[in-house]
Design an enzyme around this catalytic site. Structure first.
Site, mmCIF file in Angstrom:
data_model
loop_
_atom_site.group_PDB
_atom_site.id
_atom_site.type_symbol
_atom_site.label_atom_id
_atom_site.label_comp_id
_atom_site.label_asym_id
_atom_site.label_seq_id
_atom_site.Cartn_x
_atom_site.Cartn_y
_atom_site.Cartn_z
ATOM 1 N N GLU A 49 -12.645 15.791 20.589
ATOM 2 C CA GLU A 49 -11.661 15.076 21.422
ATOM 3 C C GLU A 49 -10.869 16.041 22.299
ATOM 4 O O GLU A 49 -10.601 15.753 23.465
ATOM 5 C CB GLU A 49 -10.714 14.267 20.518
ATOM 6 C CG GLU A 49 -11.424 13.090 19.864
ATOM 7 C CD GLU A 49 -10.554 12.358 18.856
ATOM 8 O OE1 GLU A 49 -10.052 13.004 17.927
ATOM 9 O OE2 GLU A 49 -10.366 11.141 19.008
ATOM 10 N N GLU A 79 -15.442 11.032 11.939
ATOM 11 C CA GLU A 79 -14.308 10.432 11.224
ATOM 12 C C GLU A 79 -14.732 9.295 10.311
ATOM 13 O O GLU A 79 -14.136 9.058 9.262
ATOM 14 C CB GLU A 79 -13.262 9.923 12.226
ATOM 15 C CG GLU A 79 -12.476 11.014 12.944
ATOM 16 C CD GLU A 79 -13.125 11.496 14.230
ATOM 17 O OE1 GLU A 79 -14.331 11.231 14.443
ATOM 18 O OE2 GLU A 79 -12.417 12.141 15.029
HETATM 19 C C1 HXC Z 1 -9.115 21.072 7.204
HETATM 20 C C2 HXC Z 1 -11.142 22.116 7.136
HETATM 21 C C3 HXC Z 1 -11.675 21.224 8.094
HETATM 22 C C4 HXC Z 1 -10.797 20.232 8.609
HETATM 23 C C5 HXC Z 1 -13.222 22.598 7.528
HETATM 24 N N1 HXC Z 1 -12.140 22.945 6.822
HETATM 25 N N2 HXC Z 1 -12.961 21.553 8.302
HETATM 26 N N3 HXC Z 1 -9.895 22.045 6.693
HETATM 27 N N4 HXC Z 1 -9.546 20.187 8.125
HETATM 28 N N5 HXC Z 1 -11.170 19.360 9.560
HETATM 29 C C6 HXC Z 1 -12.013 24.029 5.842
HETATM 30 C C7 HXC Z 1 -12.699 23.670 4.516
HETATM 31 O O1 HXC Z 1 -11.858 22.886 3.722
HETATM 32 C C8 HXC Z 1 -12.894 25.046 3.950
HETATM 33 O O2 HXC Z 1 -11.672 25.522 3.423
HETATM 34 C C9 HXC Z 1 -13.193 25.900 5.184
HETATM 35 O O3 HXC Z 1 -12.677 25.180 6.293
HETATM 36 C C10 HXC Z 1 -14.681 26.092 5.398
HETATM 37 O O4 HXC Z 1 -15.283 24.827 5.414
HETATM 38 P P1 HXC Z 1 -16.665 24.495 4.643
HETATM 39 O O5 HXC Z 1 -16.778 23.047 4.551
HETATM 40 O O6 HXC Z 1 -16.730 25.255 3.377
HETATM 41 O O7 HXC Z 1 -17.711 25.100 5.670
HETATM 42 P P2 HXC Z 1 -19.207 24.619 5.960
HETATM 43 O O8 HXC Z 1 -19.929 24.358 4.671
HETATM 44 O O9 HXC Z 1 -19.780 25.643 6.889
HETATM 45 O O10 HXC Z 1 -19.086 23.226 6.721
HETATM 46 C C11 HXC Z 1 -18.547 23.200 8.004
HETATM 47 C C12 HXC Z 1 -18.239 21.739 8.402
HETATM 48 C C13 HXC Z 1 -17.374 21.071 7.302
HETATM 49 C C14 HXC Z 1 -19.513 20.954 8.596
HETATM 50 C C15 HXC Z 1 -17.479 21.785 9.733
HETATM 51 O O11 HXC Z 1 -16.275 21.939 6.991
HETATM 52 C C16 HXC Z 1 -16.829 19.734 7.685
HETATM 53 O O12 HXC Z 1 -17.533 18.729 7.651
HETATM 54 N N6 HXC Z 1 -15.550 19.704 8.048
HETATM 55 C C17 HXC Z 1 -14.884 18.452 8.379
HETATM 56 C C18 HXC Z 1 -15.294 17.975 9.744
HETATM 57 C C19 HXC Z 1 -14.629 16.640 10.085
HETATM 58 O O13 HXC Z 1 -14.796 15.675 9.328
HETATM 59 N N7 HXC Z 1 -13.875 16.628 11.159
HETATM 60 C C20 HXC Z 1 -13.097 15.434 11.530
HETATM 61 C C21 HXC Z 1 -11.724 15.522 10.933
HETATM 62 S S1 HXC Z 1 -10.829 14.051 11.219
HETATM 63 P P3 HXC Z 1 -11.555 26.055 1.909
HETATM 64 O O14 HXC Z 1 -10.088 26.295 1.740
HETATM 65 O O15 HXC Z 1 -12.123 25.010 1.037
HETATM 66 O O16 HXC Z 1 -12.375 27.326 1.934
HETATM 67 C C22 HXC Z 1 -10.321 14.189 12.799
HETATM 68 C C23 HXC Z 1 -9.530 13.006 13.291
HETATM 69 C C24 HXC Z 1 -8.918 13.265 14.601
HETATM 70 O O17 HXC Z 1 -10.560 15.115 13.476
HETATM 71 C C25 HXC Z 1 -7.955 12.177 14.891
HETATM 72 C C26 HXC Z 1 -6.974 12.525 15.954
HETATM 73 C C27 HXC Z 1 -6.229 13.740 15.762
#
Ligand code: HXC
Length: 289
Positions: free
Chosen positions: A143, A163
């Protein structure tokens, strides 16, 4: 959170052009916590904001967003800067809004607290903003890229709105901007399944305008910023306003606005200089007036 008082901010902004170097923060001279900000290009006329929260894959926490806004404010006020590039790391642009921060949010707090109100700063920038996306741009990361005026992608970039997998939906314009960029069917598929687009797919779908080798992405985005910054800033702002109106207005109204802005260019010295330079077979020297 108030980072520094208004009068201090004003004084610092006056001095900003010479204290702003490298990763220093112009307000307090302390470094930002989650971003790096600097001026790039041969003429230092491109602002570069690099998201820098590697341990959380550049998750967009509140402080990071406020720092981006602060850097943007500064670049907007810096008359030397004509365009801004926002980038992340080679692995990740941003993995979305910070899920740990959002985890305990409640509806009443979101609604009355107007959460995310400060997420729109990129959209209100007068100066063109280019997203240089290497790696993952997910959720709020995608976004944020779509709030920018131009998106360049590294060849390993991936774009997604996952999401739905968290039991929520995009909240910073994802359903709206993605749909306008790639059309209904693909936007639905991405938002309803969490499917990601590769850089090449994103280019084909019209989400990004250029795909570059990973190492060349940021230099290419800065070059694009330099090309933009070499033109008149005031005329550039008018062109940007006109294009953005295409997303808001019906065609007839958009064309009317465009015509008014076109006429308005004739109230500037830069329009005169641009056409005079053409007729005199020389390069225009714009004064941003
Ligand atoms: C907080 C996050 C994060 C996030 C990753 N991390 N994404 N922390 N918010 N969105 C953190 C993990 O908790 C982890 O911390 C560290 O980053 C590494 O992540 P891993 O998952 O271990 O890495 P990997 O296996 O390489 O996977 C990468 C990934 C995955 C595919 C990007 O992390 C993932 O799916 N992240 C979430 C993506 C997502 O759903 N985004 C949308 C969010 S909602 P620790 O402390 O455990 O080591 C959104 C809504 C917006 O954006 C609405 C308006 C604002």
């Amino acid at each position: 959170m108030v980072l520094f008082c208004r009068s201090a901010a004003f004084a610092v902004r006056q001095a900003a052009s010479f204290i702003f170097t490298g990763t220093r923060r112009y307000s307090t001279n302390a470094p930002f916590k989650f971003i790096l900000a600097s001026k790039k290009g041969d003429k230092e006329n491109v602002g570069l904001i690099q998201l820098n929260r590697p341990k959380a894959l550049n998750a967009l926490c509140d402080l990071l967003m406020r720092e981006v806004n602060e850097a943007l404010d500064h670049f907007e006020e810096d008359s030397q800067v004509g365009a801004v590039v926002i980038t992340g790391s080679e692995k990740v642009f941003a993995a979305g809004a910070d899920i740990k921060e959002m985890h305990n949010w409640t509806f009443p707090a979101c609604y009355t607290g107007n959460f995310l109100a400060h997420w729109n700063r990129v959209c209100s920038a007068k100066k063109p903003v280019i997203a240089a996306v290497n790696g993952l741009a997910l959720g709020g990361g995608c976004e944020m890229a779509m709030m920018c005026d131009i998106i360049y992608a590294g060849e390993k970039a991936q774009f997604g709105q996952p999401e739905i997998l968290l039991g929520t939906i995009p909240g910073a314009g994802g359903t709206q901007r993605l749909t306008r960029a790639v059309g209904k069917s693909l936007a639905m598929e991405m938002v309803l399944t969490g499917k990601r687009l590769t850089a090449q797919e994103a280019k084909q779908a019209g989400l990004v305008s250029g795909v570059f080798p990973v190492q060349q992405l940021v230099p290419e985005a800065i070059r694009c910023g330099e090309r933009i910054a070499s033109n008149s800033k005031i005329i550039t702002a008018m062109a940007k306003e006109a294009i953005n109106a295409a997303f808001e207005l019906p065609l007839a109204e958009g064309n009317r606005l465009e015509k008014k802005l076109f006429y308005a260019t004739f109230a500037t010295e830069d329009r005169k200089e641009g056409m005079t330079a053409f007729l005199e077979k020389r390069k225009a020297s714009f004064k941003d007036k």
